[in-house]
Structures are given as structure tokens and as C-alpha cells.
Write a protein that holds these residues in place. Sequence first.
Motif, PDB file in Angstrom:
ATOM      1  N   UNK A  49       0.845  -1.198   0.000  1.00 42.71           N
ATOM      2  CA  UNK A  49       0.000   0.000   0.000  1.00 42.71           C
ATOM      3  C   UNK A  49       0.874   1.238   0.000  1.00 42.71           C
ATOM      4  N   UNK A  50       0.456   2.244  -0.782  1.00 42.84           N
ATOM      5  CA  UNK A  50       1.175   3.514  -0.812  1.00 42.84           C
ATOM      6  C   UNK A  50       0.197   4.643  -1.091  1.00 42.84           C
ATOM      7  N   UNK A  51       0.374   5.764  -0.404  1.00 39.79           N
ATOM      8  CA  UNK A  51      -0.471   6.932  -0.642  1.00 39.79           C
ATOM      9  C   UNK A  51       0.409   8.173  -0.680  1.00 39.79           C
ATOM     10  N   UNK A  52       0.162   9.063  -1.645  1.00 37.15           N
ATOM     11  CA  UNK A  52       0.924  10.307  -1.750  1.00 37.15           C
ATOM     12  C   UNK A  52       0.070  11.345  -2.472  1.00 37.15           C
ATOM     13  N   UNK A  53       0.568  12.586  -2.514  1.00 40.20           N
ATOM     14  CA  UNK A  53      -0.165  13.678  -3.152  1.00 40.20           C
ATOM     15  C   UNK A  53       0.659  14.317  -4.252  1.00 40.20           C
ATOM     16  N   UNK A  54      -0.047  14.811  -5.276  1.00 40.11           N
ATOM     17  CA  UNK A  54       0.578  15.586  -6.342  1.00 40.11           C
ATOM     18  C   UNK A  54       0.228  17.060  -6.129  1.00 40.11           C
ATOM     19  N   UNK A  55       1.272  17.894  -6.026  1.00 38.23           N
ATOM     20  CA  UNK A  55       1.099  19.320  -5.810  1.00 38.23           C
ATOM     21  C   UNK A  55       1.637  20.081  -7.031  1.00 38.23           C
ATOM     22  N   UNK A 108      -8.443  10.081   3.224  1.00 37.95           N
ATOM     23  CA  UNK A 108      -7.088  10.074   2.638  1.00 37.95           C
ATOM     24  C   UNK A 108      -6.071  10.595   3.652  1.00 37.95           C
ATOM     25  N   UNK A 109      -6.433  11.664   4.340  1.00 38.46           N
ATOM     26  CA  UNK A 109      -5.531  12.234   5.343  1.00 38.46           C
ATOM     27  C   UNK A 109      -5.273  11.246   6.474  1.00 38.46           C
ATOM     28  N   UNK A 110      -6.325  10.548   6.907  1.00 38.95           N
ATOM     29  CA  UNK A 110      -6.168   9.568   7.988  1.00 38.95           C
ATOM     30  C   UNK A 110      -5.270   8.404   7.562  1.00 38.95           C
ATOM     31  N   UNK A 111      -5.440   7.940   6.316  1.00 38.42           N
ATOM     32  CA  UNK A 111      -4.592   6.846   5.826  1.00 38.42           C
ATOM     33  C   UNK A 111      -3.145   7.288   5.753  1.00 38.42           C
ATOM     34  N   UNK A 112      -2.913   8.500   5.250  1.00 36.60           N
ATOM     35  CA  UNK A 112      -1.538   8.993   5.147  1.00 36.60           C
ATOM     36  C   UNK A 112      -0.905   9.139   6.528  1.00 36.60           C
ATOM     37  N   UNK A 113      -1.662   9.652   7.493  1.00 34.65           N
ATOM     38  CA  UNK A 113      -1.153   9.795   8.852  1.00 34.65           C
ATOM     39  C   UNK A 113      -0.755   8.440   9.435  1.00 34.65           C
ATOM     40  N   UNK A 114      -1.565   7.407   9.161  1.00 36.65           N
ATOM     41  CA  UNK A 114      -1.269   6.080   9.701  1.00 36.65           C
ATOM     42  C   UNK A 114       0.001   5.505   9.077  1.00 36.65           C
ATOM     43  N   UNK A 115       0.224   5.756   7.785  1.00 30.31           N
ATOM     44  CA  UNK A 115       1.433   5.229   7.134  1.00 30.31           C
ATOM     45  C   UNK A 115       2.700   5.868   7.692  1.00 30.31           C
ATOM     46  N   UNK A 116       2.567   7.063   8.287  1.00 33.94           N
ATOM     47  CA  UNK A 116       3.730   7.771   8.821  1.00 33.94           C
ATOM     48  C   UNK A 116       4.067   7.348  10.250  1.00 33.94           C
ATOM     49  N   UNK A 117       3.215   6.507  10.850  1.00 33.71           N
ATOM     50  CA  UNK A 117       3.498   6.032  12.197  1.00 33.71           C
ATOM     51  C   UNK A 117       4.723   5.118  12.193  1.00 33.71           C
ATOM     52  N   UNK A 118       5.369   4.993  13.324  1.00 39.99           N
ATOM     53  CA  UNK A 118       6.551   4.150  13.422  1.00 39.99           C
ATOM     54  C   UNK A 118       6.231   2.701  13.069  1.00 39.99           C
ATOM     55  N   UNK A 119       5.071   2.219  13.521  1.00 45.80           N
ATOM     56  CA  UNK A 119       4.593   0.876  13.184  1.00 45.80           C
ATOM     57  C   UNK A 119       3.164   0.991  12.668  1.00 45.80           C
ATOM     58  N   UNK A 120       2.986   1.310  11.382  1.00 42.72           N
ATOM     59  CA  UNK A 120       1.636   1.500  10.840  1.00 42.72           C
ATOM     60  C   UNK A 120       0.768   0.258  11.038  1.00 42.72           C
TER      61      UNK A 120
END
Length: 276
Positions: A5-11, A121-133
Motif C-alpha cells: 500500500x502507498x499513498x501520496x499527493x501531487x502538488x 485520505x488524510x487519515x490513511x496517510x497519517x497512519x502510514x507515517x506512524x513508526x509501526x503502521x
Amino acid sequence: MKETFRIFQLFPEHVKRIQSSENEPHAHEYEELLIGVKGRLEHFIDFESTQMDAPFVSFITKGKVHRVLPYLKDGECNIWAIRFKSEFIPETTFQLYAYYHNNANIPLPPDRCFKRMETICELMQEETKQENPDYSIIRHLLSALFTMVESERKKKHPDHSVLANTQSSTFKNFLLLLEDNFRRPEGVEFYAEKLFMSSRNLNIICQNILQQSVSEIIETRKLIEAKNLLLTTDKTIAEIGFELGYNEKSYFTSVFKRKAGQTPSDFRKEMGKLIS
């Protein structure tokens, strides 16, 4: 993509880099969901090029040839890109139908429902940034996001509503069988026998869900693959036809023209001009 799984944004800073890069139509081995919050997207998919202003969602199934080009609108761009392996959330209704409905791109109103999609989307991205998602949390959030997308799709295409669970389950199993066997010269009886049912009942289910017979769906799947091969390889027409279970080039060309409205050679030339 190695991760599940991967999530990112295009700016805005990504837009120029993507537009100037070598960006040929391609297929990938993962599913992709795009959530457009701001900006504009030019999307080549289903062998057509479409431009959409945000807000929108676009879903690209594994193996589907496509190309995306983001653009600024009013100087802004914000597009969520969510990539995941099929096994991450295998039970998604949207995923099952995406190959056969020409509605991969769905414009959306900027209402409360779309705002909730952004929040997920924001919640998923925040979870991926956790030390142990915790990927079980991400899986549930992604499933909820697909439920919202499917709800919006139904509003735009009410005739494509899902039927009883038994019919949906049988149809899902038919599609799975089809993915493994569409390159072979198998007919309706083969799939009905594998599903332990009569050809008549399988045809009824397919007609109810897609308004197509089993034979038409098989041909549709072959046609999609034929177009992919014509677009992404240098194989001859005869080689592509043989790969898809057609022993004679003339018969393959006849079937392709009947379904696509043009010969394989004409399709290859037209697509070459469209994406050049």
C-alpha cells in the motif's frame, strides 16, 4: 511497486516534472485510485483521452493501459494517489466492474461526501507515517473510501446497481475464471461447467448485471487485451490474435472490427496519433 500500500499527493511542484518526463501509456501490477481535490487531469484510459476538473475520482485496475497528465487550475493542484496490491482489499465491488464499464473517471460535486473522502485520505496517510503502521486500520479506511466512491457511481449510473449476493458472488467467480482463461478459445459451456451451473443461468446473471451475454463479456475481455497489446507491443496482428485464442488472423480481425468499429491496424494507427 514493492510495498502493498502507498499513498501520496501531487502538488503544483510535481506538475511540470510529470509533464516534461517520458510518460508513455502503461499498465501496472497494482490498483490505483486518484482523488482530485484541486487542479485538472488529462487521463488516457479505455483508449480515450478525457480532461477533468477537480473534484473527481478515477480508478485504474491492474493491467489497464492508461496515462495521466496533471495540470494546474487557478494555479493549484492537489491530487491524492492511492496505490495498493489486489490482495490488500480483495472484496471491492468497484474493482470487479471497472474493467467492463466505461466510467473509470467520475466527476464529483464538492459536497460533504467529497470532504469526507479527503479526510479518509488524510487519515490513511497519517497512519502510514506512524513508526509501526497498523495496516488493518488502513484497510478499513480504504474499504470505506471505496464504499463512498461506489455510492457516488451508483448515483450517476443507477442501472448498474448490484443484485442479490448470490448473483454477485457467482459473477465475481466468473470474472476470476475469465482472467485466468480468456486467452484460451473457451466458450460459455466451459465457464458454466467450472461454476457448476447451466449456461442459461450464467447468461441470465451476466445479462442482469452487465446487460451482456457471457460470450459478449468474453469477447470484451479479449478485445481489451488486444487493444493493450496493439498499443504497448510491436507484435503483429496475427501474433496477437493467436495469443488470444484466434487461430486465423482474418477471423480475429473480423471480430475486432465488429466490436471496436475498426480493424486492429487502424486502431493501432489512431492510438499512435492520439498519444504522440
